[in-house]
Design an enzyme around this catalytic site. Structure first.
Site, mmCIF file in Angstrom:
data_model
loop_
_atom_site.group_PDB
_atom_site.id
_atom_site.type_symbol
_atom_site.label_atom_id
_atom_site.label_comp_id
_atom_site.label_asym_id
_atom_site.label_seq_id
_atom_site.Cartn_x
_atom_site.Cartn_y
_atom_site.Cartn_z
ATOM 1 N N LYS A 188 26.245 45.505 40.620
ATOM 2 C CA LYS A 188 27.430 46.003 39.898
ATOM 3 C C LYS A 188 27.752 45.176 38.670
ATOM 4 C CE LYS A 188 30.698 45.649 42.984
ATOM 5 N NZ LYS A 188 31.979 45.680 43.728
ATOM 6 N N LYS A 189 27.674 43.829 38.814
ATOM 7 C CA LYS A 189 28.235 42.960 37.775
ATOM 8 C C LYS A 189 27.205 42.073 37.094
ATOM 9 C CE LYS A 189 32.634 42.924 40.236
ATOM 10 N NZ LYS A 189 33.612 42.178 41.024
HETATM 11 N N1 C2G Z 1 43.013 43.295 43.394
HETATM 12 C C1 C2G Z 1 44.380 43.385 43.188
HETATM 13 N N2 C2G Z 1 44.989 42.553 42.305
HETATM 14 C C2 C2G Z 1 44.271 41.633 41.621
HETATM 15 C C3 C2G Z 1 42.882 41.529 41.799
HETATM 16 C C4 C2G Z 1 42.266 42.375 42.706
HETATM 17 O O1 C2G Z 1 45.074 44.222 43.794
HETATM 18 N N3 C2G Z 1 44.921 40.852 40.727
HETATM 19 C C5 C2G Z 1 42.366 44.220 44.327
HETATM 20 C C6 C2G Z 1 41.325 45.131 43.660
HETATM 21 O O2 C2G Z 1 41.965 46.223 43.029
HETATM 22 C C7 C2G Z 1 40.472 45.558 44.847
HETATM 23 C C8 C2G Z 1 40.560 44.318 45.758
HETATM 24 O O3 C2G Z 1 41.654 43.516 45.299
HETATM 25 O O4 C2G Z 1 41.030 46.695 45.506
HETATM 26 C C9 C2G Z 1 39.280 43.502 45.714
HETATM 27 O O5 C2G Z 1 39.039 43.164 44.366
HETATM 28 P P1 C2G Z 1 37.588 42.760 43.885
HETATM 29 O O6 C2G Z 1 37.070 41.690 44.757
HETATM 30 O O7 C2G Z 1 37.626 42.552 42.420
HETATM 31 O O8 C2G Z 1 36.792 44.061 44.269
HETATM 32 P P2 C2G Z 1 35.724 44.796 43.413
HETATM 33 O O9 C2G Z 1 34.682 43.849 42.949
HETATM 34 O O10 C2G Z 1 36.456 45.661 42.451
HETATM 35 O O11 C2G Z 1 34.989 45.640 44.541
HETATM 36 O O12 C2G Z 1 33.326 49.343 46.631
HETATM 37 C C10 C2G Z 1 34.275 48.910 45.723
HETATM 38 C C11 C2G Z 1 34.049 47.536 45.335
HETATM 39 O O13 C2G Z 1 33.459 46.820 46.377
HETATM 40 C C12 C2G Z 1 35.343 46.904 44.883
#
Ligand code: C2G
Length: 131
Positions: A44-45
């Site tokens: 993904k990243k």
């Molecule tokens: N999140 C949040 N507030 C933040 C940072 C993150 O509410 N300041 C939430 C994100 O919206 C997400 C969750 O925390 O719902 C996990 O965030 P990430 O680890 O960044 O997840 P991501 O890499 O976006 O992975 O299948 C979907 C992916 O696995 C999501």
């Protein structure tokens, strides 16, 4: 019994992660969390998380809001995970708004407001500057 499912990398665990898990759990009785694998993250990243998947799984599993964790191996498997865990509600932060609407025939899709200003990426930048 209402089952909630959510997904995320949860790298360098912070209060934004805690807030979404707490609010997700408030929507039902059981919270299941799919923690993105290291390989999925790289896909993904184009970089590996700071914390490896086994540590991220342990951290999330220890949260009092979380009832069960599993490794999310592929973004395409979301419908299978929703069915496998009998989830009634899929919760994601609103940075994903609209992206999972097509799963609404399987589970109610709820986007919760992200916690402002904090992110793993910004934390890494702050730490770098302090070195
Ligand atoms: N999140 C949040 N507030 C933040 C940072 C993150 O509410 N300041 C939430 C994100 O919206 C997400 C969750 O925390 O719902 C996990 O965030 P990430 O680890 O960044 O997840 P991501 O890499 O976006 O992975 O299948 C979907 C992916 O696995 C999501």
């Amino acid at each position: 019994m209402k089952i909630i499912i959510t997904f995320g990398t949860f790298d360098v665990f912070h209060v934004g992660h805690l807030n979404i898990l707490r609010r997700a759990k408030m929507l039902g009785d059981r919270l299941i969390v799919g923690v993105s694998s290291d390989a999925l993250n790289f896909h993904k990243k184009a970089r590996y998380p700071i914390y490896e998947e086994s540590d991220r799984l342990s951290i999330i599993a220890s949260m009092k809001y979380v009832d069960e964790v599993f490794l999310e191996e592929s973004l395409e498997l979301k419908p299978d995970y929703i069915k496998q865990y009998n989830a009634d509600i899929l919760v994601m932060g609103d940075d994903w708004k609209g992206k999972f609407d097509h799963f609404s025939s399987l589970a109610e899709v709820v986007y919760l407001e992200r916690t402002p200003t904090i992110s793993t990426t910004s934390l890494i930048e702050v730490i770098k500057k302090r070195l």
